[in-house]
Design an enzyme around this catalytic site. Sequence first.
Site, short mmCIF file in Angstrom:
data_model
loop_
_atom_site.label_atom_id
_atom_site.label_comp_id
_atom_site.label_asym_id
_atom_site.label_seq_id
_atom_site.Cartn_x
_atom_site.Cartn_y
_atom_site.Cartn_z
N GLU A 254 0.82 -1.21 0.00
CA GLU A 254 0.00 0.00 0.00
C GLU A 254 0.86 1.26 0.00
OE1 GLU A 254 -2.64 -0.74 3.38
OE2 GLU A 254 -4.01 -1.76 2.04
N ASP A 333 -8.72 -8.74 3.86
CA ASP A 333 -8.48 -7.69 4.85
C ASP A 333 -9.62 -7.60 5.87
OD1 ASP A 333 -7.26 -5.61 6.09
OD2 ASP A 333 -7.60 -4.13 4.52
N GLU A 361 -12.56 -2.01 11.91
CA GLU A 361 -12.41 -1.21 10.70
C GLU A 361 -13.57 -1.42 9.71
OE1 GLU A 361 -8.73 -1.76 8.58
OE2 GLU A 361 -9.45 -0.63 6.85
C1 GCU Z 1 -5.95 -2.07 5.73
C2 GCU Z 1 -6.24 -0.74 6.36
C3 GCU Z 1 -5.03 0.14 6.37
C4 GCU Z 1 -3.85 -0.59 7.02
C5 GCU Z 1 -3.63 -1.93 6.33
C6 GCU Z 1 -2.58 -2.79 6.99
O1 GCU Z 1 -5.71 -1.92 4.37
O2 GCU Z 1 -7.30 -0.12 5.68
O3 GCU Z 1 -5.35 1.31 7.07
O4 GCU Z 1 -2.71 0.17 6.93
O5 GCU Z 1 -4.84 -2.66 6.36
O6 GCU Z 1 -2.94 -3.81 7.56
O7 GCU Z 1 -1.41 -2.49 6.90
#
Ligand code: GCU
Length: 647
Positions: A254, A333, A361
Amino acid sequence: MTRDLCWLRKVASHSFQHFSLPAYDLVARSIRREVGTLLNLTTEVASEGDLAFSLVTEECLGREGYRVKGEQNHVAIQSNTTKGLLYGLFALYEKLILGEAFTSFTSVPDQALRMINHWDNMDGTIERGYAGDSIFFKDNEFRKDYQLIESYARLLASVGINAISINNVNVRGAAKALICEEHFGELRLIDEILGSYGIKLYLSVNFAAPKAIGGLETADPLAKEVIAFWQEKIDALYRYIPDFGGFVVKADSEGEPGPFAYGRGHDDGANLFGRLLQPHGGHLVWRCFVYNHQQNWRDRSIDRAKAAYDHFMPLDGKFVENVSLQIKLGPLDFQVREPISPLLSGLRKTNHIIEFQLTQEYTGHQKAVYYQLPVWKEALDFDCRNEDVPGQVKELLKNTSPQPAYSGICAVGVVGMSENWTGHKLMQINLYGYGKLCWNNQLTTQDCAQRWIGLTFDLAEDQTKKLADLLVTSRETYGMYTAPRGVGFMVTPGTHDGPNIDGYEYDRWGTYHFADHLGIGNDRTTSGTDYVSQYAPAIRDYFNDLTTCPDELLLWFHHVPYTHRLHNGKTLIQDIYDTHFEGVKRVEDYQAVWEEIGPHVDQNSYQNVKELLQWQRELAVEWRDQINTYFWRKSGIADQAGRKVYP
Ligand code: GCU
């Protein structure tokens, strides 16, 4: 602000004054303080002399186990370590509060590592945090509320948590410099408080720190200057904090930096840290949440669910002995329903940790009731049906980790500055239950609920039963009125708080439902993306076959027409309507149950839950109406029961 004492409400709070003492003394003091209070709780234990602690040498108790022996008016707690004595004391406390008779009991934890990852940023915000700001940081500094940290440590120790990382895995801004000397004084204070309660302190670090704060031009894990940078940081850290736990790293995920930028593997990245931490007894946790977040939605052959296995299975056995891979329980997730991550069943030669998410979340932002023990038990009890190493996930975690001490369970944290810690009073149960389940993998969802209620409120037996039923059914309820049958991700992009059915459908995140006028679902079978082949043959066949794939995960694995008949005898479209109406009805029932029980709990808790249930109902109605209407419009098939939909 008066802090809610949660399940420890009957032990008086005390202020933290002795953080300069060695950990052993602190633990002993802490035990004595607790004992003082316990003694007042029961007439059977009449004076301090009647409660004895002794350090023993018994292999069967390991480094954390304990034995509690009750003989007439004398109770003795034994353990090989002071930490074990503390755990024994808390176990005794529970028994006394719950009024459970005992003569002697011995307990050792089922999982070695029982950890929490905080996603706290140094500016005080918490990524995916819904219970107020960080208890550790504020305005790019440490918050320095040591009493608060001690109260938290005490809660964690009471349920056996033995490690926490205090900053977000997305290490941004000022947090990149947490590994620098200017912060070591504060870190040492926090470490001493946590250490007094048997909790190891970890930090999340930014893979590109050598560039961001070290003035280097590269973060290549094999470059000499990069190794020297980390060596200097790690050695300095351990000079200040000799019992420091280690690092957590999110890399190539990400947008976070990682070894791929230098043509290196994740084994190169993780081993860099592992090797440097090793001489100090440190530990490196490397996250497997690695996937392409720039996916082309037009390309149906790419399947994000395959990513963790594809990236890490080929590296099995290539990590040094103090590295653990941390794997989210499902391949995507933290959705309401996901199958177990196949990586958890596949690894044989690498230490690994399963990752849960305490903070809600995708499941109601600490505003909906969502008791997570059913989710976690489903994962831990999953029988992977491997031919070489048989067993459930909870057994594989330790049996297939070469160093079992570096295997276990981790969860994304939940607490914040909210007066009741978790935002929603009832969701304290997840923090309590998480620790208890990590320690005792046999704990049942019902038993845990009953115990938490017994420790937290003073309710009559029938009220306890009603509240326990509410909690135990809450995950199923949430699943009923949100995304249908395992399809997931029909949430508002970015915030993940409410319904948005097509919100992610034409986006880059790789989370699609593929609904059209004929049907819906992800074809992950052998004739689709073939994700299913990442499991052992018996599990592959079980999910691959429509006649055996469970209804809960139908749309996770299969794309089926709306007229497809589920195992429950209903067509998919009728099942969608029925579950969504039923889900809202259940939330309304919860409101009625709370109206009955609420007046018997303290006013703050009553109001908190009442207001949040009202909020939950409103959002449930929104989910129901959007989902039902959407699928009516797509399929053109009406609800057989003729209930209100908006075609
Ligand atoms: C999800 C979440 C993110 C987080 C990521 C992770 O995508 O939305 O905010 O950083 O998980 O587990 O690293």
